[in-house]
Design a protein around this motif. Sequence first.
Motif, PDB file in Angstrom:
ATOM      1  N   SER A  11      51.710  75.819  68.985  1.00 32.53           N
ATOM      2  CA  SER A  11      51.173  74.669  68.369  1.00 32.53           C
ATOM      3  C   SER A  11      51.096  73.661  69.166  1.00 32.53           C
ATOM      4  CB  SER A  11      52.793  74.116  67.718  1.00 32.53           C
ATOM      5  OG  SER A  11      53.202  75.354  66.759  1.00 32.53           O
ATOM      6  N   PHE A  12      51.457  73.383  70.409  1.00 29.47           N
ATOM      7  CA  PHE A  12      50.795  72.305  71.262  1.00 29.47           C
ATOM      8  C   PHE A  12      49.294  72.599  71.543  1.00 29.47           C
ATOM      9  CE2 PHE A  12      49.737  71.292  75.720  1.00 29.47           C
ATOM     10  CZ  PHE A  12      50.283  69.718  75.720  1.00 29.47           C
ATOM     11  N   GLU A  13      49.156  74.018  71.604  1.00 28.68           N
ATOM     12  CA  GLU A  13      47.751  74.376  72.010  1.00 28.68           C
ATOM     13  C   GLU A  13      46.883  74.103  71.019  1.00 28.68           C
ATOM     14  OE1 GLU A  13      46.070  74.850  75.039  1.00 28.68           O
ATOM     15  OE2 GLU A  13      48.007  75.038  76.126  1.00 28.68           O
ATOM     16  N   PHE A  14      47.198  74.591  69.660  1.00 28.07           N
ATOM     17  CA  PHE A  14      46.848  74.232  68.356  1.00 28.07           C
ATOM     18  C   PHE A  14      46.402  72.602  68.257  1.00 28.07           C
ATOM     19  CE2 PHE A  14      46.592  73.261  63.933  1.00 28.07           C
ATOM     20  CZ  PHE A  14      46.094  74.261  63.189  1.00 28.07           C
ATOM     21  N   LEU A  15      47.406  71.745  68.285  1.00 29.36           N
ATOM     22  CA  LEU A  15      47.222  70.394  68.300  1.00 29.36           C
ATOM     23  C   LEU A  15      46.297  69.800  69.302  1.00 29.36           C
ATOM     24  CD1 LEU A  15      50.533  68.992  67.360  1.00 29.36           C
ATOM     25  CD2 LEU A  15      48.853  69.619  65.904  1.00 29.36           C
ATOM     26  N   LYS A  16      46.418  70.521  70.576  1.00 28.32           N
ATOM     27  CA  LYS A  16      45.387  70.019  71.774  1.00 28.32           C
ATOM     28  C   LYS A  16      43.864  70.296  70.979  1.00 28.32           C
ATOM     29  CE  LYS A  16      44.585  72.058  75.522  1.00 28.32           C
ATOM     30  NZ  LYS A  16      44.914  72.868  76.787  1.00 28.32           N
ATOM     31  N   HIS A  17      43.796  71.420  70.812  1.00 26.00           N
ATOM     32  CA  HIS A  17      42.267  71.880  70.214  1.00 26.00           C
ATOM     33  C   HIS A  17      41.610  71.136  69.067  1.00 26.00           C
ATOM     34  CE1 HIS A  17      38.917  74.477  69.546  1.00 26.00           C
ATOM     35  NE2 HIS A  17      39.205  74.601  68.300  1.00 26.00           N
ATOM     36  N   THR A 182      46.987  79.795  59.608  1.00 28.27           N
ATOM     37  CA  THR A 182      48.186  80.268  59.023  1.00 28.27           C
ATOM     38  C   THR A 182      49.307  80.578  60.048  1.00 28.27           C
ATOM     39  OG1 THR A 182      46.882  81.440  57.174  1.00 28.27           O
ATOM     40  CG2 THR A 182      49.122  82.273  57.828  1.00 28.27           C
ATOM     41  N   ARG A 183      49.117  80.978  61.331  1.00 30.25           N
ATOM     42  CA  ARG A 183      49.900  81.026  62.436  1.00 30.25           C
ATOM     43  C   ARG A 183      50.536  79.902  62.766  1.00 30.25           C
ATOM     44  NH1 ARG A 183      48.709  83.602  68.480  1.00 30.25           N
ATOM     45  NH2 ARG A 183      50.877  82.955  69.492  1.00 30.25           N
ATOM     46  N   PHE A 184      49.854  78.627  62.583  1.00 33.36           N
ATOM     47  CA  PHE A 184      50.496  77.448  62.954  1.00 33.36           C
ATOM     48  C   PHE A 184      51.576  76.922  61.869  1.00 33.36           C
ATOM     49  CE2 PHE A 184      50.729  72.760  62.037  1.00 33.36           C
ATOM     50  CZ  PHE A 184      50.839  72.234  63.091  1.00 33.36           C
ATOM     51  N   ALA A 185      51.222  77.358  60.516  1.00 30.10           N
ATOM     52  CA  ALA A 185      51.995  77.110  59.472  1.00 30.10           C
ATOM     53  C   ALA A 185      53.281  77.774  59.678  1.00 30.10           C
ATOM     54  CB  ALA A 185      51.384  77.241  58.206  1.00 30.10           C
ATOM     55  N   LYS A 186      53.072  79.119  59.985  1.00 31.25           N
ATOM     56  CA  LYS A 186      54.475  79.959  60.159  1.00 31.25           C
ATOM     57  C   LYS A 186      55.165  79.666  61.572  1.00 31.25           C
ATOM     58  CE  LYS A 186      52.339  84.105  58.023  1.00 31.25           C
ATOM     59  NZ  LYS A 186      51.980  85.413  58.106  1.00 31.25           N
ATOM     60  N   ASP A 187      54.484  79.161  62.543  1.00 30.99           N
ATOM     61  CA  ASP A 187      55.318  78.768  63.433  1.00 30.99           C
ATOM     62  C   ASP A 187      56.036  77.363  63.227  1.00 30.99           C
ATOM     63  OD1 ASP A 187      55.400  78.948  66.582  1.00 30.99           O
ATOM     64  OD2 ASP A 187      54.316  77.370  66.915  1.00 30.99           O
ATOM     65  N   ASN A 188      55.632  76.608  62.418  1.00 29.97           N
ATOM     66  CA  ASN A 188      56.412  75.491  62.301  1.00 29.97           C
ATOM     67  C   ASN A 188      57.437  75.725  61.008  1.00 29.97           C
ATOM     68  OD1 ASN A 188      55.611  72.974  64.234  1.00 29.97           O
ATOM     69  ND2 ASN A 188      53.642  74.340  63.838  1.00 29.97           N
ATOM     70  N   GLY A 189      57.443  76.661  60.200  1.00 26.36           N
ATOM     71  CA  GLY A 189      58.196  76.977  59.064  1.00 26.36           C
ATOM     72  C   GLY A 189      57.840  76.293  57.907  1.00 26.36           C
ATOM     73  N   LEU A 190      56.733  76.010  57.960  1.00 21.30           N
ATOM     74  CA  LEU A 190      56.140  75.506  56.760  1.00 21.30           C
ATOM     75  C   LEU A 190      55.843  76.443  55.350  1.00 21.30           C
ATOM     76  CD1 LEU A 190      53.011  73.631  58.199  1.00 21.30           C
ATOM     77  CD2 LEU A 190      55.238  72.659  57.866  1.00 21.30           C
ATOM     78  N   MET A 191      56.117  75.547  54.120  1.00 21.33           N
ATOM     79  CA  MET A 191      55.914  76.408  53.113  1.00 21.33           C
ATOM     80  C   MET A 191      54.903  75.829  52.257  1.00 21.33           C
ATOM     81  SD  MET A 191      58.725  78.208  53.005  1.00 21.33           S
ATOM     82  CE  MET A 191      59.140  78.724  51.200  1.00 21.33           C
ATOM     83  N   TRP A 192      54.096  76.696  51.432  1.00 18.55           N
ATOM     84  CA  TRP A 192      53.018  76.552  50.700  1.00 18.55           C
ATOM     85  C   TRP A 192      52.966  77.384  49.604  1.00 18.55           C
ATOM     86  CZ3 TRP A 192      53.007  79.174  55.521  1.00 18.55           C
ATOM     87  CH2 TRP A 192      52.565  80.492  55.317  1.00 18.55           C
ATOM     88  N   PHE A 193      52.069  77.078  48.692  1.00 20.86           N
ATOM     89  CA  PHE A 193      51.840  77.993  47.306  1.00 20.86           C
ATOM     90  C   PHE A 193      50.699  78.583  47.434  1.00 20.86           C
ATOM     91  CE2 PHE A 193      54.364  73.715  46.605  1.00 20.86           C
ATOM     92  CZ  PHE A 193      55.334  74.300  46.118  1.00 20.86           C
ATOM     93  N   GLU A 194      50.625  79.730  46.724  1.00 16.09           N
ATOM     94  CA  GLU A 194      49.379  80.650  46.411  1.00 16.09           C
ATOM     95  C   GLU A 194      48.867  80.137  44.989  1.00 16.09           C
ATOM     96  OE1 GLU A 194      47.966  82.083  48.632  1.00 16.09           O
ATOM     97  OE2 GLU A 194      49.474  82.303  50.411  1.00 16.09           O
ATOM     98  N   ASP A 195      47.524  80.120  44.942  1.00 16.48           N
ATOM     99  CA  ASP A 195      46.666  79.796  43.702  1.00 16.48           C
ATOM    100  C   ASP A 195      46.309  81.078  43.100  1.00 16.48           C
ATOM    101  OD1 ASP A 195      45.384  78.998  41.453  1.00 16.48           O
ATOM    102  OD2 ASP A 195      44.267  77.530  42.510  1.00 16.48           O
TER     103      ASP A 195
END
Length: 396
Positions: A11-17, A182-195
């Motif tokens: 997540s740190f590298e993701f945000l840095k990029h 998607t990896r970032f979202a899973k890494d941070n335990g985020l929830m989302w919806f599928e259309d």
Amino acid sequence: MTEKIKLSRYSFEFLKHLNTFILRANLFSAKQRPVIALSGGVDSVALAYSILLSVRNGICVTNKLPRFIHIDHGTRPEIKKEMISLKKWAAELGVEFSSVDLDLSLSDGNFEMKARSQRYKSFNSFLKEDEILLTGHHLDDSFEWTMMQSLKSSSLSGSLGIPVKGPRVVRPFLCLSKAQITRFAKDNGLMWFEDESNNDLDFERNYIRKLIKDNIAVKYPKYLKHYARRQNTLADKLGLSVFKNESTKLDIKKRDWGHIVKVEGSLNEHCLELSKLITKSSSKGRGRISDQYIKLVASYNKSNGEYRGPLSFSGGVKVYYSRPYVIIVSKGKSPHLYSVSSQIPDCVPFIKKANKKTSLKSAISIAEKKTQALLDEGVHFQLAWRNAHGQILYWF
């Protein structure tokens, strides 16, 4: 949630990029407030959270908290429940949330184009003067768009993909792939919806997406990497690149102890050259320097001209700044003050008045002996003298 959030290495590298891309492309300024188009899908949820984390951790160009806007197209009954969940999530994050209802039908001719037009019309009507819209479009979306345009048009600019910038809208995730998001979202335990409508192959975008996933991605796993490089090269040749020529706008003065850099505008436009200059002065690798540089840029762009420093960089480098100057001091070095009277072109002024009864010779001697201490304490000098020599300035 107001404190800094501890991040995993990914997540740190993701945000840095992400924030390096925002800086280099100059997507928004310190004075602008980001407004996230929050649909509830993984892309928009990850964008909302990544921008919020960036602001909270002090690595975003702005310190203004984002706000979220959700659009209900009126085409799915379950979207009301999704909106309630998103509103609750925003409240937990301490972020302002708004929802807009549209009246559309999936049976409408050219639904995709009508929905897009209505969305942006609604977004623009809700944006305040100091706000800018951020959407979650990413590299995969851009590749799909390029494929569709290549099949329907012979225009080179049309095949460049989704624009990074538009009128009052920017797309910071165009530096990332769907898989990375998607990896970032899973890494941070985020929830989302599928259309579920994303699986309807009657829609042109869905048809192209399935073609890419089932065939192109399997046969050519590095297709997005090559696509990004090719599109950047093409944009540059067509004069449409969001990355400006950075090397022509920095006024760099070399000293035996480091460098003095005069900056025009924000540091966003000079990321590569200035970070290389700091790296060159350091004994460490550029990875760590890059992390620290993002915070320097964010801090500089938020400042109103006040003096700040020292900011410590890996390898013993110290950085001071007072707009429009950035002072880079190499490891083990001490800057030297010089003094002259009258006009001094391109000097770095110091702003503290001295006792006018102190002799000029004594004032100069004290300042020259205590240069490093004065810098560390943020002391600025501007010595005014009532004699024929006029104003005395100290500079590096």
